[in-house]
Design an enzyme around this catalytic site. Structure first.
Site, PDB file in Angstrom:
ATOM      1  N   ASP A   1       0.861  -1.176   0.000  1.00 19.88           N
ATOM      2  CA  ASP A   1       0.000   0.000   0.000  1.00 19.88           C
ATOM      3  C   ASP A   1       0.903   1.233   0.000  1.00 19.88           C
ATOM      4  OD1 ASP A   1      -2.326   1.730   0.571  1.00 19.88           O
ATOM      5  OD2 ASP A   1      -1.443   1.858   2.575  1.00 19.88           O
TER       6      ASP A   1
ATOM      7  N   ASP B   1      -0.195   5.081   0.731  1.00 23.74           N
ATOM      8  CA  ASP B   1      -0.430   6.144   1.702  1.00 23.74           C
ATOM      9  C   ASP B   1      -0.211   5.665   3.133  1.00 23.74           C
ATOM     10  OD1 ASP B   1      -1.101   7.611  -0.494  1.00 23.74           O
ATOM     11  OD2 ASP B   1      -3.255   7.677  -0.075  1.00 23.74           O
TER      12      ASP B   1
ATOM     13  N   ASN C   1      -8.833  -0.943   5.931  1.00 23.58           N
ATOM     14  CA  ASN C   1      -9.522  -1.055   4.651  1.00 23.58           C
ATOM     15  C   ASN C   1      -8.831  -2.039   3.712  1.00 23.58           C
ATOM     16  OD1 ASN C   1     -11.649   0.957   5.011  1.00 23.58           O
ATOM     17  ND2 ASN C   1      -9.990   2.453   5.045  1.00 23.58           N
TER      18      ASN C   1
END
Length: 312
Positions: free
Chosen positions: A65, A67, A243
């Protein structure tokens, strides 16, 4: 695509969009990784060398990922700052980007409503512009706003996979063009990102599927793994956000990096490895043996400072 007949029409539609977004991201990632010639990778900090070995495996890859996992803050916001400087949009849109970054930094979580707002803003901004135009500007924007925000610890983890002969991919809701630039500048294999529709090299202001977020990330990783003939149980994935639990759950080696509260709790319950580069303390290592393998804007800064003062 697997049959979705057992789902309600609404859920079936959402799942189909996630699959479409994932497949589009995988196709774009493979294309850009073949087209772009990577410059010399930026060196990882020596003090951030990983504390575990990564075993070379041609059937394994690593998925990171972006961010708050690889980069501090949100790539979309930094990209937006650079576009504003180049007069792509006006102060009203800039204020919206500033709010997105302030929320991200203070809350430390991804809020779907804010992400959708940022997405719609970005799409309206780029509509009618050439893809090549944004790619050229993205190189400059990376140097101005992103290069100094890379977490050295996560960068070293990615380099360990590369040194072992494995491919390393970013997986992010940021536009695939921006994500590909970041991946290339870091010497990574490529990037899976949100794919904006373009016709004859010009953005239409629409997405292919939906933003690469949540379940769509897992679909993108599945699609890329199939195309690259990887075995997911041998792959690793890294993220800070709950998430991304769908993506983390489909690989054999999930890692929580700078985790939010929900992901930290979920990871501890399942003995996933945890690492936190936000403080000087070393992260707890849970459950997996060592040899298992594998400037915010002024308004945003002022808001953060004010909140800090109130909490003291």
């Amino acid at each position: 695509m697997a049959s979705l007949g057992w789902l309600t029409p609404r859920k079936r539609s959402a799942t189909a969009r996630s699959v479409l977004a994932g497949e589009a991201a995988a196709e774009a990632a493979r294309k850009t990784s073949q087209e772009l010639v990577a410059p010399a990778a930026e060196p990882a900090a020596a003090e951030a060398e990983p504390e575990f070995p990564v075993v070379g495996d041609s059937l394994a890859a690593a998925f990171f990922d972006l961010d708050n996992t690889v980069m501090q803050g949100a790539a979309l916001f930094h990209f937006g700052r650079g576009l504003y400087k180049r007069k792509f949009f006006h102060k009203r849109e800039l204020a919206r980007f500033a709010w997105q970054q302030t929320w991200f930094r203070l809350a430390g979580v991804e809020d779907p409503a804010h992400m959708e707002d940022a997405r719609n803003s970005a799409l309206s901004i780029v509509r009618g512009h050439h893809v090549s135009e944004l790619m050229d500007m993205g190189e400059e924007i990376y140097d101005e706003y992103m290069a100094g925000r890379i977490w050295p610890g996560t960068r070293a983890l990615a380099q360990a996979h590369l040194d072992a002969g494995q491919k390393v991919w970013l997986v992010t809701a940021a536009p695939v063009e921006a994500a590909s630039i970041i991946a290339r500048r870091l010497g990574l294999t490529g990037a899976l990102g949100t794919v904006a529709e373009s016709v004859d090299g010009v953005y239409t202001g629409k997405l292919v599927g939906e933003p690469l977020h949540g379940p769509a990330k897992a679909e993108a990783v599945r699609a890329l793994a199939a195309a690259e003939r990887l075995e997911l149980e041998r792959c690793a994935a890294y993220s800070d956000s709950h998430n991304d639990i769908p993506m983390l759950s489909i690989v054999g080696h999930p890692y929580a990096i700078n985790p939010d509260a929900k992901l930290k709790r979920y990871a501890r319950e399942r003995d996933w490895r945890l690492r936190d580069y936000r403080t000087a303390r070393k992260a707890a290592k849970v459950g997996i043996p060592a040899a298992a393998g594998v400037g915010a804007l002024a308004g945003g800064a002022a808001a953060a400072a004010a909140l800090h003062r109130r909490r003291r």
